[in-house]
Design a protein around this motif. Structure first.
Motif, PDB file in Angstrom:
ATOM      1  N   ASP A  11     101.390 -17.713  11.477  1.00 23.67           N
ATOM      2  CA  ASP A  11     100.370 -18.546  10.856  1.00 23.67           C
ATOM      3  C   ASP A  11      99.319 -18.813  11.928  1.00 23.67           C
ATOM      4  O   ASP A  11      99.572 -19.496  12.906  1.00 23.67           O
ATOM      5  CB  ASP A  11     101.026 -19.845  10.381  1.00 23.67           C
ATOM      6  N   LEU A  26      99.445 -15.274  -1.696  1.00 23.12           N
ATOM      7  CA  LEU A  26      99.285 -15.908  -0.378  1.00 23.12           C
ATOM      8  C   LEU A  26      98.919 -14.881   0.693  1.00 23.12           C
ATOM      9  O   LEU A  26      99.218 -15.059   1.862  1.00 23.12           O
ATOM     10  CB  LEU A  26     100.553 -16.663   0.041  1.00 23.12           C
ATOM     11  N   TYR A  77      93.155 -14.894   2.973  1.00 24.09           N
ATOM     12  CA  TYR A  77      92.678 -16.242   3.302  1.00 24.09           C
ATOM     13  C   TYR A  77      91.395 -16.595   2.557  1.00 24.09           C
ATOM     14  O   TYR A  77      90.948 -17.720   2.592  1.00 24.09           O
ATOM     15  CB  TYR A  77      92.559 -16.452   4.822  1.00 24.09           C
ATOM     16  N   ASP A  79      92.281 -19.297   0.209  1.00 29.13           N
ATOM     17  CA  ASP A  79      92.950 -20.482   0.760  1.00 29.13           C
ATOM     18  C   ASP A  79      92.700 -21.738  -0.068  1.00 29.13           C
ATOM     19  O   ASP A  79      93.587 -22.581  -0.199  1.00 29.13           O
ATOM     20  CB  ASP A  79      92.533 -20.708   2.221  1.00 29.13           C
ATOM     21  N   TYR A 119      95.042 -21.507  -2.941  1.00 27.13           N
ATOM     22  CA  TYR A 119      96.428 -21.655  -2.464  1.00 27.13           C
ATOM     23  C   TYR A 119      96.761 -23.119  -2.182  1.00 27.13           C
ATOM     24  O   TYR A 119      97.905 -23.552  -2.341  1.00 27.13           O
ATOM     25  CB  TYR A 119      96.655 -20.848  -1.174  1.00 27.13           C
ATOM     26  N   LYS A 120      95.727 -23.858  -1.722  1.00 23.77           N
ATOM     27  CA  LYS A 120      95.930 -25.250  -1.326  1.00 23.77           C
ATOM     28  C   LYS A 120      96.542 -26.093  -2.446  1.00 23.77           C
ATOM     29  O   LYS A 120      97.158 -27.126  -2.188  1.00 23.77           O
ATOM     30  CB  LYS A 120      94.582 -25.858  -0.939  1.00 23.77           C
ATOM     31  N   GLN A 165      98.875 -21.925   1.873  1.00 21.36           N
ATOM     32  CA  GLN A 165      97.804 -21.252   2.617  1.00 21.36           C
ATOM     33  C   GLN A 165      98.224 -19.807   2.866  1.00 21.36           C
ATOM     34  O   GLN A 165      99.393 -19.455   2.762  1.00 21.36           O
ATOM     35  CB  GLN A 165      97.517 -21.969   3.922  1.00 21.36           C
ATOM     36  N   SER A 166      97.230 -19.001   3.212  1.00 20.96           N
ATOM     37  CA  SER A 166      97.495 -17.569   3.338  1.00 20.96           C
ATOM     38  C   SER A 166      98.400 -17.271   4.534  1.00 20.96           C
ATOM     39  O   SER A 166      98.419 -18.012   5.504  1.00 20.96           O
ATOM     40  CB  SER A 166      96.172 -16.832   3.532  1.00 20.96           C
TER      41      SER A 166
END
Lengths: 264, 328
Positions: B90, B229, B232, B235, B238-239, B259-260
């Motif tokens: 990450d 995921l 990005y 993102d 995804y959040k 997050q990615s």
């Protein structure tokens, strides 16, 4: 009477090795047991998950030992009494579970239980699940514990004079009758020791079980889970409780199986 | 006499040349120990890169320590373990934990994504695809699992995919419906543990990283970028996914936000072996070198690798500046 006793040097060697062995085993364990505070221990024992996992460990190991007792006893008797071709091979096969790396055992058992195996298909059709079940855990624990039971009890049978059985047979008792009335009463202590060893081996198993069943969690798996998720401080109290419970159980079994008039 | 002078001249030139080249010849050969901390999921590709570089530079000894990225970063920031390079699953961990005290820059070099793995023998293997996978996972008798969200990032990420799927496929209640069809027994400590269950025919579907699926030769369903995921760019979407995982002690909880899966890498400030670290980075970021290795192993690399600004690019060691672009 004041003559200095000559002590064999071997005596000192024996004393030295005794102290070394006892320290070697106790030192790390004491270190671990003294780490958690009483508060930690009290808190842990209130945790239902912990209690459940310790109980599951004891209970599944107990069943494994019971199965070993039922199927292992006649087998050990056969090995102790009969000579046959390939006996050495059979004895080596019994020892295999002691040598095989634990994860391999888990994978092998799962392989049989899978849907693409006839045995797995047969078991699933009658509702027997191995993956993630107590059945699976007991299967693994029996696999790893059985050799300890069979080997111990075999030695126990071998120490009983065949002569006694022959007398019984010559007086007309059947093989079963002789076994139950002559051999069994003489060998039951070795069976208790076998059960203790089998249980002890089963309770300590981790590598094979974690592959077959992560949930429901036996105590060693929970100790691993606690360690990974929260660190040492939260895994040690669980370990301490497991050690204490096992110590008490095994102590009781030993006392129970000790000959009353032990004077040998 | 003229001839003799000529000789002297050439000998002089020769030694001058040697003197100029000599330091370079030392500089060109990375040697000694190179300590790399990296995410567990980078183990296979990094091992391959190690083998290649150690073959090329016999005096170089690469010492890799794989582990959870958060833990590895903490070993540098809290335990002050010496390390040259830190590769994280990450990239934000490098920003949060290491910059500015322990690192100056952060290069995004690869992505990963969640895929749904299966085998030939899995139930409904012939019909599963990116459109219907969530309906199949909800079917009775289908055995599927993921890793423990409390222990393994892949575990909570799997749950995030399910939450995002509910939004993406506009299927309210999907998450709860799916979890209801996934008994606790199907959860394992690490995602890699699930591979054995798939291969032995005890499980039909398992959530894994794409790289794990490729490295183990499993079949897998590739999901839309909005939910896998893997990018990005999404993102913000995804959040919306939030998973509750255990906190610092039993009985406490914290929330993980989606997050990615973007991998980041940096050279640690005051790296004990900067020269070798730069050599490793140079190979890793070479599209025909390390990035190709990552690609072969199912870890989609960024070609070229990315940094967030010109200012960050200027901080990179000169030899690797050519391998990055400024892109967000």
């Amino acid at each position: 009477m004041m003559k200095a006793k000559r002590v064999d040097p071997f005596f000192w060697v024996a004393i030295f090795s005794t102290v070394t062995v006892v320290l070697f085993i106790l030192f790390p364990l004491i270190e671990m047991i003294t780490q958690p505070t009483f508060n930690d221990l009290a808190e842990t024992v209130k945790d239902r998950d912990v209690l459940r996992s310790i109980w599951l460990s004891i209970y599944s190991s107990g069943i494994a030992a019971l199965i070993s007792f039922l199927v292992g006893t006649p087998f050990a008797y056969l090995l102790a009494r009969k000579e046959f071709r390939g006996k050495k091979l059979v004895e080596s096969i019994i020892d295999l579970p002691i040598m095989i790396p634990h994860p391999v055992i888990g994978i092998a058992i799962l392989g049989l239980a899978g849907r693409d195996h006839w045995l797995g298909q047969a078991m699933q059709s009658i509702g027997i699940q191995i993956m993630g079940t107590v059945t699976g855990i007991v299967t693994v624990l029996t696999f790893v514990g059985l050799p300890f039971y069979v080997n111990t009890v075999k030695t126990g049978f071998e120490s009983i004079p065949v002569r006694l059985e022959n007398v019984s047979r010559s007086l007309g008792a059947s093989l079963t009758g002789t076994f139950l009335r002559v051999t069994f009463p003489l060998a039951w202590r070795s069976m208790i020791v076998g059960i203790i060893l089998c249980c002890a081996r089963a309770i300590s198993e981790f590598g094979a079980v974690v592959i077959v069943a992560y949930h429901p969690m036996i105590a060693p798996v929970m100790i691993y889970e606690r360690f990974t998720a929260y660190g040492l401080a939260y895994s040690q109290p669980v370990a301490v409780w497991l050690i204490l419970v096992c110590l008490v159980l095994f102590l009781l079994l030993r006392i129970f199986s000790l000959p009353k008039e032990h004077k040998a | 006499m003229k001839k003799f002078e000529n000789y002297i001249k050439w000998i002089f030139v020769f030694f001058l040349g040697l003197a100029v080249l000599f330091p370079f010849s030392i500089g060109a050969e990375p040697q000694g120990k190179l300590i790399i901390f990296h995410a567990g999921s980078l183990t296979v590709p990094f091992a391959k890169m190690e083998k290649f570089l150690e073959g090329k530079y016999p005096k170089l000894d690469i010492l890799r320590t794989p582990g959870g990225s958060t833990k590895m970063a903490r070993m540098i920031s809290e335990l002050h373990k010496p390390a040259d390079i830190m590769g994280s699953a990450d990239y934000k961990i490098i920003d949060k934990t290491l910059i500015p005290q322990y690192a100056d820059w952060n290069i995004r070099f690869a992505a990963n994504q969640l895929v749904l793995c299966y085998t030939d023998k899995s139930r409904f293997a012939e019909e599963v695809n990116a459109e219907n996978w969530y309906k199949i996972l909800a079917r009775k008798g289908v055995v599927w699992g993921h890793s423990d969200p409390n222990l393994d990032p892949c575990g909570y990420r799997s749950l995030m995919v399910l939450q995002l799927a509910e939004k993406h496929y506009k299927a309210p209640g999907l998450y709860d419906q799916l979890i209801a069809n996934r008994p606790k027994e199907n959860v394992r400590a690490k995602s890699v543990d699930l591979v054995a269950l798939l291969e032995t025919g005890n499980m039909d579907y398992a959530w894994e990283y794409l790289s794990v699926a490729v490295q183990h030769g499993l079949k897998y369903v590739v999901l839309p970028d909005e939910i896998n995921l893997g990018s990005y760019k999404y993102d913000d979407f995804y959040k919306q996914a939030e998973v509750k995982v255990t906190g610092k002690k039993p009985g406490t909880w914290m929330t993980r936000q989606g997050q990615s899966c973007t991998y980041g890498i940096t050279i640690i400030k005051n790296a004990p072996n900067l020269e070798a670290a730069v050599a490793f980075m140079g190979y890793l970021m070479d599209p025909n070198g390390g990035l190709q290795v990552l690609k072969d192993m199912g870890q989609p690399p960024f070609i070229p690798c990315r940094v967030s600004s010109e200012a960050v690019k200027a901080k990179l060691p000169l030899p690797i500046q050519k391998w990055v672009e400024v892109k967000n």
